[in-house]
Design a protein around this motif. Structure first.
Motif, short mmCIF file in Angstrom:
data_model
loop_
_atom_site.label_atom_id
_atom_site.label_comp_id
_atom_site.label_asym_id
_atom_site.label_seq_id
_atom_site.Cartn_x
_atom_site.Cartn_y
_atom_site.Cartn_z
N SER B 293 0.83 -1.20 0.00
CA SER B 293 0.00 0.00 0.00
C SER B 293 0.87 1.25 0.00
O SER B 293 0.37 2.35 0.12
CB SER B 293 -0.94 -0.02 1.19
N GLU B 295 4.01 3.76 -1.74
CA GLU B 295 4.17 4.40 -3.04
C GLU B 295 4.52 3.35 -4.09
O GLU B 295 5.15 2.34 -3.78
CB GLU B 295 5.30 5.45 -2.98
N GLU B 297 6.77 3.04 -6.34
CA GLU B 297 8.18 2.65 -6.48
C GLU B 297 8.54 1.62 -5.42
O GLU B 297 9.24 0.65 -5.69
CB GLU B 297 9.11 3.86 -6.32
N LEU B 298 8.05 1.84 -4.20
CA LEU B 298 8.31 0.90 -3.12
C LEU B 298 7.60 -0.42 -3.40
O LEU B 298 8.14 -1.49 -3.16
CB LEU B 298 7.84 1.48 -1.78
N GLN B 299 6.36 -0.30 -3.90
CA GLN B 299 5.61 -1.52 -4.24
C GLN B 299 6.38 -2.38 -5.20
O GLN B 299 6.41 -3.60 -5.07
CB GLN B 299 4.30 -1.14 -4.92
#
Lengths: 458, 949
Positions: B293, B295, B297-299
């Motif tokens: 859940s 951002e 880019e992190l996902q």
């Protein structure tokens, strides 16, 4: 046989050969310095605007030429939408890790194996800090404050290691600009760089500075929940989850120690806390015990997933169809309240992504206004407050390009909404206690439910 | 008032203007000027000309001005080293300042100035700062050691800074501990075997204590460091896990993922029946879900890692399918990753849901995503047998949409479904055939043709369908042409009566009108098969195909293990071992998961062969150019789901190979052999590039240090074995061929003596090679200009190239040769010494050698004894050098000479050797390391031959 290098080491103990092995070691070491091997984490940062101009660069060690960004531009071209540029790119000599925030790319150059999440988190922190200092994170604001931004970047990272990323700490080292201080500085030649060591930097509570004083002591907590959901054609929930966050604004004198407890903490599937929260107390008693940072901060994020039933506040009845022959289609959407726990749904907005061949929409809304953007093919229907007695409806005809075949893809609806004074998961704060200080603070808790990625398929 | 004013320029010229301002007497004006300089610097303008003027502003008590000057210095000191020296005194003075902020700032900035002369002055201030009373200064100094190490490692070692740094791990301040760990990890990365971070239970305990108190970034350093530790037993493992799990609730996703790495690794040691094991599994799921859940880019990074985690421990996320459902406004890179994980998690329990989703995705806008979704439906059918029927009907629904790319993808996956479940879903063929005309992508066309050929007996108008493709035969891609050829041959074998003409047509198109050697080869094989033995042809062409396996594109287990140890790193994002792609990763150690200690669970000890093959992917072992029998059985559609060539009777292989030669010779020997070799180059030059680390830039001065090449005198000529008889006259109607191989001036020569032992004159000689392991091929025609009279001999030297087609032979250096003369075609096989393939530029740089040696797993090392060799080490080195075995270093340890040698084969494979020679002992020991260990045996034989001759 082991490797050559190991041997040189292991034989160092034997006196007969030690001289020679030292010799080899010396050479091995000197080689390292000859190889241009950057070993730090984040080597450089480029800020790039929407149209692909680099408007700020910061190198934490040697200068890397801008041409390294060409690989990025190439991918950006291909991706068409800036949102679709992959965050990690490999080039012959570097890795490029980027985030897209506020129509800006924060592009970092990496030369060694670095955890990409580390870099991405850091880049978001840079964006957050800029936002926090100047009120927004945009090209203009950064250009207007370029030296301060540069000083901030220098303070945030040393040799690629994050140094000070806590807003409280940074603000003591580099003061954020205020109109008044800019004037004063100009008149007196004062500086906006602090010359004492930030108190938080090394204490066991780095997030809070010492000697905080307020005349009005207050602590506000906003419990904000976002519903991420997918509903299918018939309105059945495909999946739904709640992302919650507790934003705090604490202005309390001294070193207050707070305890926040919930009526129903077991609702939460996964939680992540601000470093100030004592995890052990949460594990054992399910209460949040913490010495708060000064000012605004995110106390906690939580997640209520599909294992628990997630209430869906509205229902959507829709039909969008295109005809095989003839240039048109029909649209009919009605929205009504579902599980609102007696509260009013506000700021209701429906966004419809139409197929590419749609050229115009001739619709009538019983409530609110609609717009159709020809360039993006998006219909936005701004409804406002949802009145359960008189359900809003949008209907009418759609025109497609003459001669174009029936569109292949189905349009998709995104819903925006807000419900004040409700946390849709049912989470409730039961009490807030303060220890360590004698005054009586003013306390407040607000609840808000919003639609996150709330999507209806057609 | 904003900083944008710093960008305005005047007519006089910016630099001139700034110079004047920098030398102003007014403090405020100076500061403004420095700000302008910095502003220009940030946008990439060159303001280095102002260096002396800016440095003059450094001696100030204004902290802001000092900081600005420092910023400038860091940027430009390298280009103005002599000027930078001017700043040294101020730095040294600042390191003594009563204000810890200034002390730290000075030591920090000095470390960033990469100028040798400055480094010398840095040591004393740094030593003081490392022991400073203020922890802020200590933590800054710790990082400075890493910076200095990067500039001059020897200096850091000599000055004892490493020991001081190690002491800081026990510092009372957690921030100092974290930075010391970070600095040590960084230094350790540049020499992996140095044992800098000597992890023992005591230091681990200190780290775990600091973990709770340091900043989020420090936690990442500490967790990554912990992940390198191997606990002694399951109890220690559990206690570390217990202390790490709270990190799963951290707001920083990098902390969470690093914690996941530690837990995933240490979990391996926990007995599975332990209650805690189950608890831990349950604790891992929610934080992973929450990462999704964040951002986008992190996902993305999280999803790439989750992809690894679900392969290793599918149970963790098996109930979390829904969180991977794709949202309309996810970025495309997130969508594609989610889809991949959905298929990995698909099981009988959730398949209905998954299918409904996939069908939904197949109507989205993004073409790449839609295609992948359609493929995913096919993969579900193959993975979950119970769902196959539903998948097929879903695919049919999609075909009905008539969306071109959807139809094409669907046909490609249906072909795989047929392969997995033969004789089950053929009823849909009619529907597929309706879409024949709309197929314009080679893969889809090839798949459709395969289907028609495979089920020719059930399709009434199969001949018409295939004939329709035949019209534009030469415009088709090779994939389609090959498929069409095979399909028509199949059709012919099934319905021989009415399709004779068709098969004639396709065979002549393939063999006579095509320039493509693969197509011609296959055409000739079929032609021969059909004309000599139709029954055998049937057995070969219509043989039962092996089923394709369920789980495809799984990461190979040893690689997966290694990647699990690297969760959260770039390696995990690229799903490649770190050694494969990080530049300058000199000798990254391969990490392995620890084995379980408690229960009797078998430890995953990877078998050496697969470890070598897969974790060392880049220098592909002899590229196998499509196995011959695989071709015959037409399994080269390269579907993502194929398992490779079927097990085949070995005799068939031999037969096929010779037939290929025979057939080819008839038409090829029109004197145009040179041309065919050149054509072969197109697909023969396959050896994979060496990994990036091999190409690491090297400074010139070092070469001389160990360059023994110059000192050992003239190299002798390359070793060449004596001639042996390859083709006895009895077997070749009177033609006797004896020969050998030699390497002269970088060219491989095949030297033959042709003797005519028959009664009549021989003319019209020509030669041809079968595909072989190293792509040897004649570089020109066989030069036998005059007719060979009875009892006459002639010496011929045939130059060879190594760009011919490649096929792995057994033994590796086996070469099958066909020689033709006016009497007949003769076949023989011979073996060449592998030393013919040692190229002249096989001398590896010394540090590359070191890194490579370490990098190649020990499993790839083989050791041999060479007996009765009476050369001293120098003579041996000299002799070997003549054959392009280069001595890179020589060491003498207790009377034993160790020669480190490198050799490069024509296809880019490096062989590294250690030759041990003991004075007075005629037995040498040679250890060979190579990424393609199968060459070691041959290389050893060459060593022996070279040394003894």
């Amino acid at each position: 046989m082991t490797c050559l290098y190991l041997r040189a080491h292991s034989s160092a103990g034997a006196s007969s050969v030690s001289r020679q092995s030292c010799h080899i070691d010396t050479e091995l070491y000197s080689w390292h310095s000859h190889l241009d091997l950057a070993a730090e984490m984040i080597h450089s940062l480029f800020l790039i605007n929407h149209s692909g101009d680099i408007f700020l660069e910061k190198h934490w060690k040697s200068v890397i030429g801008r041409s390294v960004c060409d690989y990025f531009f190439e991918v950006k071209e291909k991706a068409v939408d800036p949102e679709n540029v992959p965050p990690v790119l490999q080039t012959p000599h570097h890795y490029l890790i980027s985030i897209y925030r506020g129509k800006l790319f924060f592009l970092s150059v990496i030369q060694t194996e670095v955890p990409p999440l580390f870099v991405i988190e850091f880049l978001h922190r840079v964006a957050d800090t800029i936002q926090d200092y100047f009120g927004e994170c945009s090209e203009n604001v950064i250009k207007d404050n370029v030296v301060t931004v540069y000083e901030l970047l220098e303070e945030m990272l040393d040799n690629g290691f994050p140094l000070a990323t806590e807003s409280n700490v940074l603000k003591e080292m580099i003061r954020p600009p205020t109109i008044l201080r800019t004037v004063v500085n100009t008149l007196t030649g004062g500086s906006n760089v602090g010359d004492t060591l930030p108190t938080g930097q090394l204490s066991n509570i780095p997030w809070r500075r010492a000697g905080v004083k307020y005349t009005n002591n207050e602590a506000y907590f906003d419990v904000i929940e976002e519903i991420d959901a997918i509903l299918d054609k018939s309105g059945t929930t495909v999946c739904a989850e709640i992302q919650g966050v507790i934003e705090a604004c604490v202005r309390l004198t001294g070193m207050p120690d707070l305890t926040l407890s919930f009526m129903n903490p077991r609702l939460l599937d996964d939680v992540s806390f601000h470093p100030c929260v004592r995890f052990k107390r949460w594990e054992s008693e399910r209460v949040l015990s913490f010495i708060p940072p000064d000012g605004n901060f995110t106390l906690m994020n939580y997640h209520v997933s599909s294992q628990n039933l997630v209430a869906i506040p509205v229902w959507v009845k829709q039909s969008i169809s295109f005809f095989e022959s003839g240039p048109s289609g029909r649209l009919d959407i009605t929205i009504g309240p579902k599980q609102t726990m007696g509260k009013t749904v506000e700021n209701l907005k429906v966004t419809i992504h139409m197929p590419k061949t749609v050229v115009s929409a001739n619709l009538t809304a019983t409530q609110g206004n609609y717009t159709f953007d020809l360039a993006t093919k998006v219909v936005v229907w701004d409804i406002g407050k949802l009145n359960p007695q008189k359900l809003p409806n949008l209907r009418g005809s759609l025109s497609t390009q003459t001669g174009a075949p029936k569109p292949d893809d189905n349009p998709s609806l995104n819903i925006d909404l807000k419900i004040q004074q409700l946390a849709i998961s049912g989470l409730k704060v039961s009490r807030l206690d303060m220890y360590g200080e004698k005054y009586k603070p003013f306390k407040g808790v607000k609840y808000l439910t919003k639609a996150g990625k709330f999507q209806v398929r057609t | 008032m904003t900083d944008s004013k710093y960008f305005t320029t005047t007519k006089k010229g910016e630099i001139f203007e700034l110079k004047a301002e920098l030398n102003s007497d007014k403090k405020e004006k100076k500061k403004e000027a420095v700000k302008k300089v910095i502003a220009s610097m940030t946008v990439g303008k060159d303001v280095s000309a102002l260096f002396p003027d800016v440095v003059n502003c450094m001696q100030t008590d204004n902290l802001e001005l000092k900081k600005l000057v420092y910023l400038y210095l860091m940027n430009y000191a390298k280009s103005q080293p002599d000027m930078a020296i001017m700043a040294v005194n101020t730095f040294v003075k600042d390191c003594e300042d009563p204000n810890p902020l200034i002390r730290a700032l000075a030591v920090r900035t000095m470390g960033c100035i990469r100028v040798d002369k400055i480094t010398e002055y840095l040591c004393e201030p740094l030593r003081k700062c490392l022991k400073d009373e203020d922890p802020y200064v200590r933590k800054t100094a710790a990082v400075c050691v890493a910076k200095l190490h990067d500039i001059n490692a020897q200096l850091v070692e000599d000055q004892g800074f490493l020991d001081t740094l190690k002491d800081l791990i026990s510092d009372s301040n957690p921030m100092v501990v974290a930075n010391a760990v970070a600095a040590l990890s960084e230094i350790a990365e540049s020499h992996p075997n140095s044992n800098l971070l000597d992890l023992n239970p005591q230091t681990i305990n200190k780290l775990l204590t600091a973990l709770n108190e340091c900043t989020e970034w420090g936690q990442i350093f500490i967790l990554d460091c912990l992940a390198n530790y191997t606990p002694r037993d399951d109890r220690e493992s559990q206690s570390i896990c217990e202390r790490v799990t709270p990190r799963l609730s951290h707001a920083n996703s990098a902390v969470v993922l690093s914690a996941v790495k530690v837990l995933m690794k240490f979990m391996e040691m926990l007995p599975k029946d332990l209650d805690y094991y189950g608890t831990l599994l349950k604790k891992l799921a929610p934080p992973l879900v929450t990462l999704l859940s964040a951002e986008p880019e992190l996902q993305y990074v999280a999803l790439r890692n989750i992809n690894l985690i679900v392969q290793r421990r599918p149970e963790i996320l098996k109930h979390e399918m829904k969180v991977f459902f794709v949202k309309y406004n996810d970025p495309i890179y997130v969508k594609l990753e989610k889809l991949d994980i959905m298929i990995r998690l698909a099981s009988q329990a959730n398949i209905a849901q998954v299918l409904a989703e996939l069908k939904e995705y197949a109507t989205e806008v993004d073409v790449d995503f839609v295609r992948k979704a359609v493929r995913a439906i096919g993969r579900c059918a193959i993975k979950v047998e119970q769902s196959a029927e539903r998948c097929v009907s879903t695919l049919l629904d999609l075909i009905q949409t008539k969306v071109n790319y959807v139809v094409q993808e669907a046909i490609v996956v249906i072909k795989d479904i047929f392969r997995k479940y033969p004789n089950k879903y053929e009823s849909v063929i009619a529907t597929l055939c309706e879409n024949l005309d709309s197929l314009d992508e080679p893969e889809a066309r090839a798949a459709m043709i395969w289907i028609v050929g495979e089920y020719a007996e059930r399709i009434d108008n199969a001949d018409e369908l295939l004939e329709s493709f035949l019209e534009g035969f030469h415009d088709e891609s090779t994939q389609v042409q090959l498929q069409l050829l095979t399909a028509i041959v199949k059709l012919f074998l099934k319905k021989p009566t009415e399709t004779q003409e068709l098969v004639q047509q396709v065979l002549s198109l393939a063999t006579q009108d095509s320039d493509n050697p693969d197509l011609r080869d296959r055409g000739y094989i079929y032609w021969r098969l059909l004309s000599t033995d139709p029954v055998a042809a049937k057995e070969v062409v219509l043989a039962e195909k092996p089923l394709i396996s369920e789980e495809t594109d799984l990461i190979e287990p040893t690689l997966l293990e290694e990647l699990i140890c690297h969760i959260g790193t770039l390696a995990s994002v690229y799903h490649k071992p770190p050694s494969a792609f990080v530049e300058g990763s000199r000798g990254v150690q391969h990490k392995r998961l620890p084995g379980s200690a408690g229960s009797g669970e078998s430890v995953d000890s990877p078998d050496p062969a697969s470890a070598a093959g897969v974790t060392e992917a880049p220098p592909a072992v002899i590229p196998s150019q499509g196995d011959l029998l695989g071709d015959l059985l037409n399994l080269d559609l390269t579907p993502p789901t194929a398992t490779g060539p079927p097990p085949a009777p070995s005799s068939g292989m031999q037969l096929g190979a010779m037939d290929l030669l025979g057939g080819g010779l008839d038409s090829l020997l029109g004197g145009d052999i040179g041309g065919s070799a050149a054509m072969g180059a197109g697909f023969g030059a396959a050896p994979a590039a060496m990994p990036a680390s091999f190409n690491a830039p090297v400074s010139g001065g070092l070469d001389d240090l160990f360059d023994l090449g110059g000192s050992v005198g003239m190299p002798m000529g390359a070793y060449s074995p004596p001639k042996t008889v390859w083709l006895p006259a009895m077997k070749a109607k009177g033609l006797e061929i004896s020969g050998t191989f030699a390497r002269r001036a970088g060219v491989i020569q095949m030297e033959m003596t042709l003797t005519n032992k028959a009664m009549s004159v021989m003319t019209d000689f020509a030669i041809q090679f079968n595909r072989n392991s190293f792509g040897l091929a004649p570089a020109g025609p066989l030069q036998v200009l005059t007719p060979l009279s009875p009892n006459q001999s002639i010496e011929v030297s045939l130059p060879l190239s190594t760009v011919g087609p490649v096929m792995k032979m057994e033994p590796l250096t086996n070469l099958q040769v066909a020689v033709k003369n006016n009497i007949d075609v003769f076949y023989f096989s011979c073996q060449y010494p592998i030393s013919m393939l040692f190229v002249e530029d096989g001398k590896m740089e010394r540090q590359v050698f070191l890194a490579t040696w370490k990098d190649i797993p020990n499993d790839n090392e083989s050791q041999f004894q060479i007996k009765d060799c009476h050369l001293n080490s120098d003579a041996a080195s000299n002799k070997l050098q003549g054959s392009n075995v280069f001595t890179i270093a020589k060491r003498t340890v207790e009377g034993q000479d160790m020669l480190y040698q490198s050799t490069k084969l024509t296809n880019g494979i490096w062989v590294l050797a250690e030759l041990r020679v003991q004075a007075g002992n005629p037995n040498y020991t040679v250890s060979l390391k190579c990424r393609a260990p199968e060459v070691s045996q041959c290389v050893f034989q060459s060593y022996e031959a070279m040394l003894k001759n």
